[in-house]
Design a protein around this motif. Structure first.
Motif, PDB file in Angstrom:
ATOM      1  N   ASP A  44     108.729  55.138  75.333  1.00  0.00           N
ATOM      2  CA  ASP A  44     108.277  55.251  76.720  1.00  0.00           C
ATOM      3  C   ASP A  44     108.883  56.511  77.328  1.00  0.00           C
ATOM      4  O   ASP A  44     110.023  56.868  77.037  1.00  0.00           O
ATOM      5  N   LEU A  45     108.143  57.161  78.194  1.00  0.00           N
ATOM      6  CA  LEU A  45     108.718  58.310  78.888  1.00  0.00           C
ATOM      7  C   LEU A  45     108.156  58.399  80.295  1.00  0.00           C
ATOM      8  O   LEU A  45     107.040  57.965  80.577  1.00  0.00           O
ATOM      9  N   ILE A  46     108.981  58.944  81.180  1.00  0.00           N
ATOM     10  CA  ILE A  46     108.542  59.245  82.538  1.00  0.00           C
ATOM     11  C   ILE A  46     108.820  60.720  82.792  1.00  0.00           C
ATOM     12  O   ILE A  46     109.712  61.308  82.183  1.00  0.00           O
ATOM     13  N   PHE A  47     108.035  61.314  83.665  1.00  0.00           N
ATOM     14  CA  PHE A  47     108.270  62.724  83.972  1.00  0.00           C
ATOM     15  C   PHE A  47     108.000  62.986  85.437  1.00  0.00           C
ATOM     16  O   PHE A  47     107.228  62.281  86.102  1.00  0.00           O
ATOM     17  N   THR A  48     108.648  63.997  85.940  1.00  0.00           N
ATOM     18  CA  THR A  48     108.489  64.402  87.328  1.00  0.00           C
ATOM     19  C   THR A  48     108.719  65.903  87.413  1.00  0.00           C
ATOM     20  O   THR A  48     109.141  66.540  86.443  1.00  0.00           O
ATOM     21  N   GLY A  49     108.448  66.486  88.533  1.00  0.00           N
ATOM     22  CA  GLY A  49     108.621  67.921  88.697  1.00  0.00           C
ATOM     23  C   GLY A  49     108.053  68.386  90.019  1.00  0.00           C
ATOM     24  O   GLY A  49     107.760  67.579  90.907  1.00  0.00           O
ATOM     25  N   ASN A  50     107.883  69.694  90.156  1.00  0.00           N
ATOM     26  CA  ASN A  50     107.379  70.237  91.421  1.00  0.00           C
ATOM     27  C   ASN A  50     106.190  71.173  91.223  1.00  0.00           C
ATOM     28  O   ASN A  50     105.949  72.067  92.037  1.00  0.00           O
ATOM     29  N   ASP A  59      98.244  57.572  79.107  1.00  0.00           N
ATOM     30  CA  ASP A  59      98.706  58.018  80.420  1.00  0.00           C
ATOM     31  C   ASP A  59      98.474  56.895  81.431  1.00  0.00           C
ATOM     32  O   ASP A  59      97.332  56.536  81.723  1.00  0.00           O
ATOM     33  N   LEU A  60      99.551  56.339  81.947  1.00  0.00           N
ATOM     34  CA  LEU A  60      99.450  55.245  82.920  1.00  0.00           C
ATOM     35  C   LEU A  60      99.485  55.734  84.358  1.00  0.00           C
ATOM     36  O   LEU A  60      99.547  54.931  85.276  1.00  0.00           O
ATOM     37  N   VAL A  86     111.632  65.405  82.003  1.00  0.00           N
ATOM     38  CA  VAL A  86     111.133  64.285  81.205  1.00  0.00           C
ATOM     39  C   VAL A  86     112.304  63.391  80.819  1.00  0.00           C
ATOM     40  O   VAL A  86     113.345  63.882  80.373  1.00  0.00           O
ATOM     41  N   SER A  87     112.143  62.091  80.990  1.00  0.00           N
ATOM     42  CA  SER A  87     113.152  61.120  80.552  1.00  0.00           C
ATOM     43  C   SER A  87     112.508  60.223  79.499  1.00  0.00           C
ATOM     44  O   SER A  87     111.464  59.619  79.742  1.00  0.00           O
ATOM     45  N   LEU A  88     113.147  60.139  78.352  1.00  0.00           N
ATOM     46  CA  LEU A  88     112.589  59.416  77.210  1.00  0.00           C
ATOM     47  C   LEU A  88     113.415  58.180  76.897  1.00  0.00           C
ATOM     48  O   LEU A  88     114.645  58.227  76.847  1.00  0.00           O
ATOM     49  N   TYR A  89     112.742  57.049  76.698  1.00  0.00           N
ATOM     50  CA  TYR A  89     113.390  55.815  76.266  1.00  0.00           C
ATOM     51  C   TYR A  89     112.546  55.203  75.145  1.00  0.00           C
ATOM     52  O   TYR A  89     111.475  54.656  75.408  1.00  0.00           O
ATOM     53  N   VAL A  90     113.039  55.329  73.896  1.00  0.00           N
ATOM     54  CA  VAL A  90     112.327  54.873  72.705  1.00  0.00           C
ATOM     55  C   VAL A  90     110.927  55.513  72.690  1.00  0.00           C
ATOM     56  O   VAL A  90     110.801  56.706  72.525  1.00  0.00           O
ATOM     57  N   CYS A 122     105.986  63.489  92.140  1.00  0.00           N
ATOM     58  CA  CYS A 122     105.817  62.073  91.846  1.00  0.00           C
ATOM     59  C   CYS A 122     106.449  61.766  90.502  1.00  0.00           C
ATOM     60  O   CYS A 122     106.844  62.662  89.764  1.00  0.00           O
ATOM     61  N   LEU A 123     106.548  60.489  90.215  1.00  0.00           N
ATOM     62  CA  LEU A 123     106.970  60.031  88.901  1.00  0.00           C
ATOM     63  C   LEU A 123     105.751  59.523  88.162  1.00  0.00           C
ATOM     64  O   LEU A 123     104.960  58.764  88.722  1.00  0.00           O
ATOM     65  N   SER A 124     105.568  59.950  86.942  1.00  0.00           N
ATOM     66  CA  SER A 124     104.452  59.495  86.134  1.00  0.00           C
ATOM     67  C   SER A 124     104.974  58.798  84.886  1.00  0.00           C
ATOM     68  O   SER A 124     106.075  59.074  84.422  1.00  0.00           O
ATOM     69  N   TYR A 125     104.177  57.912  84.339  1.00  0.00           N
ATOM     70  CA  TYR A 125     104.628  57.047  83.237  1.00  0.00           C
ATOM     71  C   TYR A 125     103.642  57.100  82.082  1.00  0.00           C
ATOM     72  O   TYR A 125     102.440  56.955  82.281  1.00  0.00           O
ATOM     73  N   TRP A 126     104.170  57.330  80.889  1.00  0.00           N
ATOM     74  CA  TRP A 126     103.372  57.294  79.675  1.00  0.00           C
ATOM     75  C   TRP A 126     104.035  56.387  78.658  1.00  0.00           C
ATOM     76  O   TRP A 126     105.236  56.170  78.711  1.00  0.00           O
ATOM     77  N   PHE A 127     103.267  55.901  77.724  1.00  0.00           N
ATOM     78  CA  PHE A 127     103.869  55.255  76.565  1.00  0.00           C
ATOM     79  C   PHE A 127     102.989  55.521  75.351  1.00  0.00           C
ATOM     80  O   PHE A 127     101.798  55.781  75.463  1.00  0.00           O
TER      81      PHE A 127
END
Length: 365
Positions: A33-39, A59-60, A27-31, A358-363
């Motif tokens: 907003d966050l994106i996450f990826t994995g297997n 969940d976007l 998980v990468s967090l910016y303020v 994949c990369l997923s995006y949430w805010f």
């Protein structure tokens, strides 16, 4: 026992969760907003459920746009660009209908202080430079010229503004360019380092440049004026290689946390045989006694096997694009080797397996 996230000590926006089966969630967090990826899809579902339970989140889905970066995830790799942002920049500065050029700086051009030149609005010039700096997040082909023109923000003249506008004209012709990371590309970290000896005609300081490649594309790059005046080309190359080696140590540590361990030494390609020998031979006192102690950190890294400085031919030096204005054919060749291409060109690549789903995006809503 409930598994928890581990904060990455080397990049504080990263949080990693692993389980006994070797599955990983990043998980990468910016303020907010966050994106996450994995297997692992199950870890994705559990993470989404826990976040919805604790926070008001939206969940976007699969990431397509994040902080100005456009992400195109395809079966053969991932393509990142800033086309939408680049179009906005061209519109803001009235360059959307300008004639395009094939390179961002005239080959052999040396920008200097233009004391007798016609002054231009500092605020306008700084706005142009600031916009271009953000574009270098996905455009390593712009980093050198942006570094050069940003040195004249205090007293810009028509000469400097024309150089900046040429970058915008180049941008118009390469509006859909970005970096393509090919599926099945080389997972070994490789670096190139170079310097332009005494490239600044005013203070005679050299320019350091480096670029790191992973999975067929550039992942880290820099073009920066050196802090000291070099007395020889060897010293200039040695200082550039030291900066590159420091970045290599950080990248290896971050990749290790992301379950992408680099088992071998990071190979750094350098086109100066003297600098390569100097990194391995501590008794070359006569040629190195004037070099600051801090730059000899490279020798320690070479000795313990963290990095390996090797010689490469000047014609194969990718970091040349970070340190000097190049002839058009050389510039285009090196740009392609960095993985910089258009969206349409990226679909021609084929490859093997991808490391992450994949990369997923949430805010937060």
């Amino acid at each position: 026992m409930k598994e928890v996230f581990e904060k990455c000590d080397y990049e504080h926006t990263f949080f990693i969760k692993t389980n006994k089966d070797g599955k990983v969630l990043i998980v990468s967090l910016y303020v907010d907003d966050l994106i996450f990826t994995g297997n692992d899809e199950l870890m994705f579902a559990e993470f989404k459920h826990s976040m919805k339970h604790e926070f008001d989140m939206t969940d976007l889905g699969k990431m397509r746009y994040f902080l100005g970066l456009e992400v195109l995830q395809k079966s053969d790799g991932i393509f990142i660009s800033q086309k939408k942002y680049a179009l906005e920049v061209l519109n803001i500065f009235g360059m959307d209908k300008s004639n395009s050029v094939f390179n961002p700086i005239v080959p052999g051009c040396k920008l200097v202080k233009d004391e007798g030149g016609v002054k231009v609005d500092k605020t306008y010039y700084k706005q142009v430079i600031g916009s271009l700096i953000y574009l270098t997040a996905t455009r390593p082909d712009l980093i050198f010229v942006v570094s050069i023109i940003s040195r004249h923000m205090e007293n810009p003249t028509e000469l400097h503004l024309q150089a900046a506008k040429r970058v915008l004209r180049y941008l118009r012709g390469t509006i859909d360019f970005g970096i393509f990371y090919r599926k099945g590309g080389d997972d070994e970290l490789v670096a190139y380092t170079d310097s332009d000896y005494a490239g600044d005609l005013e203070d005679r300081k050299s320019t350091s440049g480096y670029v790191f490649l992973l999975s067929s594309g550039a992942i880290s790059w820099s073009s920066k004026k050196q802090p000291v005046v070099s007395l020889s080309t060897t010293k200039a190359e040695f200082i550039a290689a030291t900066s590159c080696a420091c970045q290599a140590v950080w990248l290896k540590r971050v990749l290790g946390k992301l379950d992408q361990n680099q088992s071998r030494s990071c190979v750094i390609q350098c086109d100066s045989s003297s600098a390569v020998k100097l990194s391995k031979n501590p008794i070359m006192h006569g040629r190195s006694k004037h070099i600051d102690v801090r730059f000899h950190f490279l020798r320690d890294l070479t000795k313990d096997g963290s990095v390996e400085l090797v010689y490469c031919d000047t014609q194969e030096q990718l970091a040349d694009i970070m340190t000097k204005p190049l002839k058009l054919n050389t510039f285009v060749k090196l740009r392609g080797q960095l993985g910089v291409c258009s969206k349409t060109c990226s679909i021609q690549f084929k490859g093997g397996n991808v490391s992450f789903l994949c990369l997923s995006y949430w805010f937060s809503g």
